[in-house]
Enzyme design. Structure first.
Site, PDB file in Angstrom:
ATOM      1  N   HIS A  11      -1.652  -1.439 -10.794  1.00 21.96           N
ATOM      2  CA  HIS A  11      -2.589  -1.058  -9.737  1.00 21.96           C
ATOM      3  C   HIS A  11      -3.805  -1.964  -9.869  1.00 21.96           C
ATOM      4  CE1 HIS A  11      -5.289   1.422  -7.295  1.00 21.96           C
ATOM      5  NE2 HIS A  11      -4.217   2.024  -6.834  1.00 21.96           N
ATOM      6  N   HIS A  33       0.873  -1.189   0.000  1.00 28.17           N
ATOM      7  CA  HIS A  33       0.000   0.000   0.000  1.00 28.17           C
ATOM      8  C   HIS A  33       0.907   1.236   0.000  1.00 28.17           C
ATOM      9  CE1 HIS A  33      -3.448   2.442   0.543  1.00 28.17           C
ATOM     10  NE2 HIS A  33      -3.829   2.128   1.771  1.00 28.17           N
ATOM     11  N   ASP A  68       2.645   6.186  -7.085  1.00 25.86           N
ATOM     12  CA  ASP A  68       3.937   6.167  -6.397  1.00 25.86           C
ATOM     13  C   ASP A  68       5.097   6.488  -7.326  1.00 25.86           C
ATOM     14  OD1 ASP A  68       2.758   5.239  -3.990  1.00 25.86           O
ATOM     15  OD2 ASP A  68       2.644   3.240  -4.876  1.00 25.86           O
TER      16      ASP A  68
END
Lengths: 376, 376
Positions: free
Chosen positions: A259, A220, A313
């Protein structure tokens, strides 16, 4: 009982008016407003108001919201005394989880969940968490703590407390856009955790403490550290292609790609990409951006057909590095922003609550005797 | 995406080999062994071994497990120093959540999740949590802390640290049975929370901290306090019937009755009922038991047809009161026991992990413009 879906994939666990995601098209909206619009025009404070109230504020509402938040930058004295006592070896996410939990010990009514009280607690956490992170980081670096400056906005104040000098407008804006883009994202694991915990009618501190613990995990929020480690492993831009191809051949994961929800480029990555490029140029980190971009080009050629694209990210790592943040503060930055989303979901859950109590499929033995220990 | 089931009712969220519940028949088994058998023959330490290993231990395995646990009764010095600093007004569940989180700051490898390390952390929490609760309670009462006695079992040691004197065998056994019966119960909210949090591969401290926060809520572990408050509201046994009928007429909830899963008498309530009667007689609290029993009889006559029966909280309240526990320690007792279950589920989740990431149904607006603030 229904069917078992591992990880609850494909199961709808809540209704929300906060964020909308179209994973196929790569769309993210907060209360219907595209994330790109907010990244371009809004501020983090305004975005949090939007998430908590499901509409944009008027001028006077925004001023009042900012005033309430800024009043809460300073820590209660009991908590302020704690910061220098924390082992300097403590990992920031464990520290932050512990201190958000500890805030409840200084709240005279920690359990009140009526809308006004829940917002007050959420505001406490949103206001104090940046102070906790910045002051802890100063302490572990052996530097004097910098008290918050309530004349500054959320992002400028945080960077000021962290670095001991006022940030440039460009830095502040870059950081603010990171905060805006990370604030909410449907029922991601930590947000889901917060809703599950508040559904016992526990309290805002319990729910957000739990969420920080979830975000810590490498599957996460912890993933943004992995991207930076990967970028550090690649000696130069020219090595990026060979590095990626080698990883793909060994069937290893490329950090910052893929994702569960998006099968197109993460719209947050799009916003952060331009930001990362600008910041990298401004701060003499052009190579870092170029490495990232080279990785993305190879990945696009090799695996985009499988729906594997950069996620949030991927470019936030470069952005945080250019702002001067140490690696182990990347995930706490995600937390500072997501507090806005978590608290909004807690408020939303409380407004129409039902206890989360799923079933388990029992796959063990039945009708076992208790065999006395001498006979085992 | 599937259908939306509020509170995930009827959705299967995990597979487990730990506990089996038949809500219609009122059956609870741990790894196939009926809870009544364990309450009669087992100990809490053995029950935790059973849950963590999905089989009963041999003699030498049990000795080794107890030895490992008892080594961990004492707090690391950093944590021990913290107890007297905690505000005496702090609520024990907020305190316990904070200090379990804080344990991670004294663990040199807080994030390791391999089976051996995860068990070591679980054992730390199981061993130290009773010490934290007992020492905090002594401090707030202005009494000197009592160091743990590693020659004593889990329950005897806790009661000794709390009261400063060795408990009677009957007290120890009653407390141990409470610990056994509360240790695991399928995907209750706090256990589900622990599994959701560990599924990001965060860590045992994050998962169990989150679970404590969930258990705090009045719709979950917090309910056992409500039972005691209700019993205190009823002046005498003779008033119980009128009290219950009045509540039912006003459509108010009777604390300690009804359960999302059980539509028969909770098998844990059965075990605790006999225990509560014996303890109440032994400690001069016969009236308290009689009040409870009178409530149950009225409820059986009035609402058993609707599947509303006593749940685990109903007789545990009397039991804890007779042991001499203050009201705000009831829910922490539930936590001490459930640490066994939470940790077992964390170990089970890690053995075959998939990130929990359900979907949300977006019910807000779309395609909203970002209206400049001057035009709002």
């Amino acid at each position: 009982m229904g069917e078992f879906s591992k990880g609850l994939e494909g199961v709808i666990a809540a209704e929300t008016e906060m964020s909308f995601i179209d994973g196929q098209k790569g769309v993210l909206e907060y209360v219907g407003i595209p994330i790109g619009e907010l990244a371009t025009h809004s501020t983090f404070e305004e975005t949090v108001f939007l998430l908590w109230n499901r509409r944009l504020p008027t001028s006077s509402e925004l001023e009042s919201f900012k005033g309430e938040l800024r009043k809460r930058y300073a820590l209660p004295s009991g908590l302020a005394r704690r910061i220098p006592e924390i082992p300097t070896t403590a990992q920031p996410m464990h520290m932050l989880r512990t201190l958000i939990s500890e805030m409840s010990l200084y709240d005279t009514h920690p359990n009140d969940n009526d809308p006004e009280q829940a917002r007050r607690k959420a505001m406490n956490i949103l206001g104090q968490a940046p102070t906790i992170v910045a002051q802890f980081d100063r302490c572990r670096r052996g530097l004097p703590v910098v008290e918050p400056d309530p004349s500054l906005g959320f992002s400028a104040n945080f960077l000021y407390m962290l670095n001991g000098e006022k940030p440039t407008d460009a830095m502040t804006r870059a950081f603010d856009i990171c905060m805006i883009t990370h604030a909410d994202h449907g029922l991601n694991n930590s947000t889901f955790t917060a809703r599950v915990v508040i559904s016992t009618l526990s309290d805002v501190y319990s729910a957000l403490t739990a969420a920080v613990g979830s975000l810590r995990g490498p599957l996460h929020g912890g993933a943004n550290e992995g991207v930076m480690k990967m970028l550090n492993e690649i000696p130069s831009v020219a090595d990026a292609e060979a590095y990626v191809l080698g990883k793909l051949e060994r069937k290893e994961k490329i950090m910052g790609f893929g994702h569960r929800v998006y099968k197109a480029k993460d719209p947050r990555a799009k916003e952060l990409m331009a930001l990362a490029k600008q910041l990298a140029d401004d701060t003499g980190n052009t190579d870092l951006y170029e490495k990232s971009h080279a990785i993305e080009r190879v990945m696009e050629r090799e695996v985009a057909a499988k729906g594997i694209y950069p996620n949030v990210d991927f470019y936030s790592a470069t952005t945080y590095h250019c702002i001067g943040l140490k690696l182990d503060l990347f995930t706490p930055m995600f937390a500072l922003s997501r507090i806005g989303g978590w608290a909004g979901h807690v408020i939303e859950q409380l407004s129409d609550n039902r206890l989360f109590r799923p079933g388990a499929k029992y796959v063990g033995p039945h009708d076992q005797p208790y065999v006395p220990i001498a006979q085992r």
